[in-house]
Design an enzyme around this catalytic site. Structure first.
Site, PDB file in Angstrom:
ATOM      1  NE  ARG A  48      -3.433   6.719  -2.469  1.00 56.32           N
ATOM      2  CZ  ARG A  48      -4.173   6.751  -1.596  1.00 56.32           C
ATOM      3  NH1 ARG A  48      -4.794   8.133  -2.373  1.00 56.32           N
ATOM      4  NH2 ARG A  48      -4.582   6.187  -0.476  1.00 56.32           N
ATOM      5  CB  THR A  49      -0.619   0.349  -5.646  1.00 55.87           C
ATOM      6  OG1 THR A  49      -0.334   1.592  -3.924  1.00 55.87           O
ATOM      7  CG2 THR A  49       0.505  -0.513  -5.590  1.00 55.87           C
ATOM      8  NE  ARG A  99      -1.350  -2.985  -2.393  1.00 59.61           N
ATOM      9  CZ  ARG A  99      -1.290  -2.229  -1.913  1.00 59.61           C
ATOM     10  NH1 ARG A  99      -2.630  -1.526  -1.056  1.00 59.61           N
ATOM     11  NH2 ARG A  99       0.078  -1.183  -1.245  1.00 59.61           N
ATOM     12  CG  HIS A 126       4.062  -0.626  -0.793  1.00 63.33           C
ATOM     13  ND1 HIS A 126       4.266  -0.852  -2.118  1.00 63.33           N
ATOM     14  CD2 HIS A 126       2.937   0.119  -0.170  1.00 63.33           C
ATOM     15  CE1 HIS A 126       3.362  -0.239  -2.438  1.00 63.33           C
ATOM     16  NE2 HIS A 126       2.898  -0.281  -1.784  1.00 63.33           N
TER      17      HIS A 126
HETATM   18  C1  NCD Z   1      -0.037   2.208   1.844  1.00 66.40           C
HETATM   19  C2  NCD Z   1       0.043   0.357   1.684  1.00 66.40           C
HETATM   20  O1  NCD Z   1      -1.478  -0.066   1.677  1.00 66.40           O
HETATM   21  O2  NCD Z   1       0.622   0.333   2.242  1.00 66.40           O
HETATM   22  N1  NCD Z   1      -0.741   2.826   1.250  1.00 66.40           N
HETATM   23  C3  NCD Z   1       0.009   2.998  -0.326  1.00 66.40           C
HETATM   24  O3  NCD Z   1       0.478   1.994  -0.967  1.00 66.40           O
HETATM   25  N2  NCD Z   1      -0.111   4.198  -1.167  1.00 66.40           N
HETATM   26  C4  NCD Z   1       0.142   2.603   3.152  1.00 66.40           C
HETATM   27  C5  NCD Z   1      -1.280   2.567   3.420  1.00 66.40           C
HETATM   28  O4  NCD Z   1      -2.563   1.645   2.833  1.00 66.40           O
HETATM   29  O5  NCD Z   1      -1.340   3.089   5.045  1.00 66.40           O
END
Ligand code: NCD
Length: 298
Positions: A48-49, A99, A126
């Site tokens: 998603r991100t 990330r 985040h």
């Molecule tokens: C999260 C993350 O990577 O911190 N996901 C996200 O960015 N939507 C949560 C997760 O990985 O469980």
């Protein structure tokens, strides 16, 4: 706004400004970032991100370069430091979404970068997820003040819950319940920051009552790769898994969120519940990230 590193950097008015802009951008495309390049530098997996940042950039007329597995496929595997990599990539792009597994990695990157750094999840926080989570609350609950939020599950090793809790500390009349096993409790630093912001918090293991009381339930992933003790993971991986029956006890109008991915913490038959907003939440990620990119480099 130069970099986006932590949820604590925002106050109410900056959040409102981002959300107002997001409202105007939803579902649209424009050419405002034509000629600009976003680099997505991801040292940890993401669906998603990364893709919502990239989609946001394309919808604004910009372009994207990506190292989607920077841990193995960038010069990191040869031993290059994060700082050196960022010093190189900042010549190739106008903004970097990073990330990284280490706490403070985004701040380190910002220390050497000539272009804005967007913390797309590091070992501590985040913040862009927190913004899209709050945007979801504002849209789906209809308000961002005076509500009760119940965070559930893995609160010790979960950056999105930490960042959202810190961001909500900026709002009025938000009360919080933290539901977790003792091994996965919210860390002391975050609780202290919330107490300083005068947020009323309570900690409990009683999920039934905390779900019934909530306007927002925020479920988390019992993340195998982040929980250092695998025995704790094995013991707790299904402890607070939500069934349709549990979700049906939520108040009318209350919403159930999860940053996703889920791995069994919410049963698929919950998806059709009127409380379930987690897929909409993921979709709002594009809208909010369009607003952030516009504000940073537009
Ligand atoms: C999260 C993350 O990577 O911190 N996901 C996200 O960015 N939507 C949560 C997760 O990985 O469980």
């Amino acid at each position: 706004m130069q970099h986006i590193l932590t949820a604590s950097q925002f106050d109410r008015s900056s959040v409102e400004e981002i959300f107002k802009l997001a409202d105007t951008l939803e579902g649209k495309r424009n050419e405002s970032l034509k000629g600009k390049i976003l680099a997505t530098l991801f040292y940890e997996p993401s669906t998603r991100t990364r893709l919502s940042f990239e989609s946001a950039m394309y919808r604004l007329g910009g372009e994207v370069i990506s190292s989607e597995n920077a841990r193995d496929n960038s010069s990191a595997i040869k031993g290059e430091t994060l700082e050196d990599t960022v010093r190189i990539v900042d010549d190739y792009a106008d903004v970097i979404a990073l990330r990284h597994p280490e706490a403070g990695a985004a701040t380190r990157a910002a220390g050497v970068s000539a272009v804005p750094i967007l913390n797309a999840g590091d070992g501590g926080e985040h913040p862009t997820q927190a913004l899209l989570d709050l945007y979801t609350i504002r849209r789906e609950l209809g308000k961002a003040d005076d509500f009760h939020i119940t965070f559930v599950g893995n609160l010790a090793y979960y950056r999105t819950a930490r960042s959202l809790a810190l961001l909500l500390g900026r709002y009025q009349g938000v009360t919080m319940s933290f539901v977790s096993a003792p091994e996965l409790k919210m860390n002391e630093g975050t609780k202290r920051a919330l107490q300083e912001a005068r947020v009323a918090i309570d900690e409990t293991e009683d999920i039934e009552s905390a779900m019934k009381a909530a306007d927002v339930v925020y479920q988390t992933r019992i993340a195998k790769e982040w929980i250092p003790d695998q025995a704790v993971y094995e013991k707790l991986k299904t402890k607070y898994a939500m069934t349709r029956e549990m979700v049906d006890t939520m108040k009318k109008g209350a919403i159930l969120m999860h940053p996703l991915p889920r791995v069994g913490e919410i049963s698929p038959d919950v998806d059709s519940s009127p409380h379930a907003v987690y897929f909409k939440q993921a979709a709002y990620g594009v809208t909010v990230r369009m607003a952030l990119l516009t504000m940073l480099i537009g």
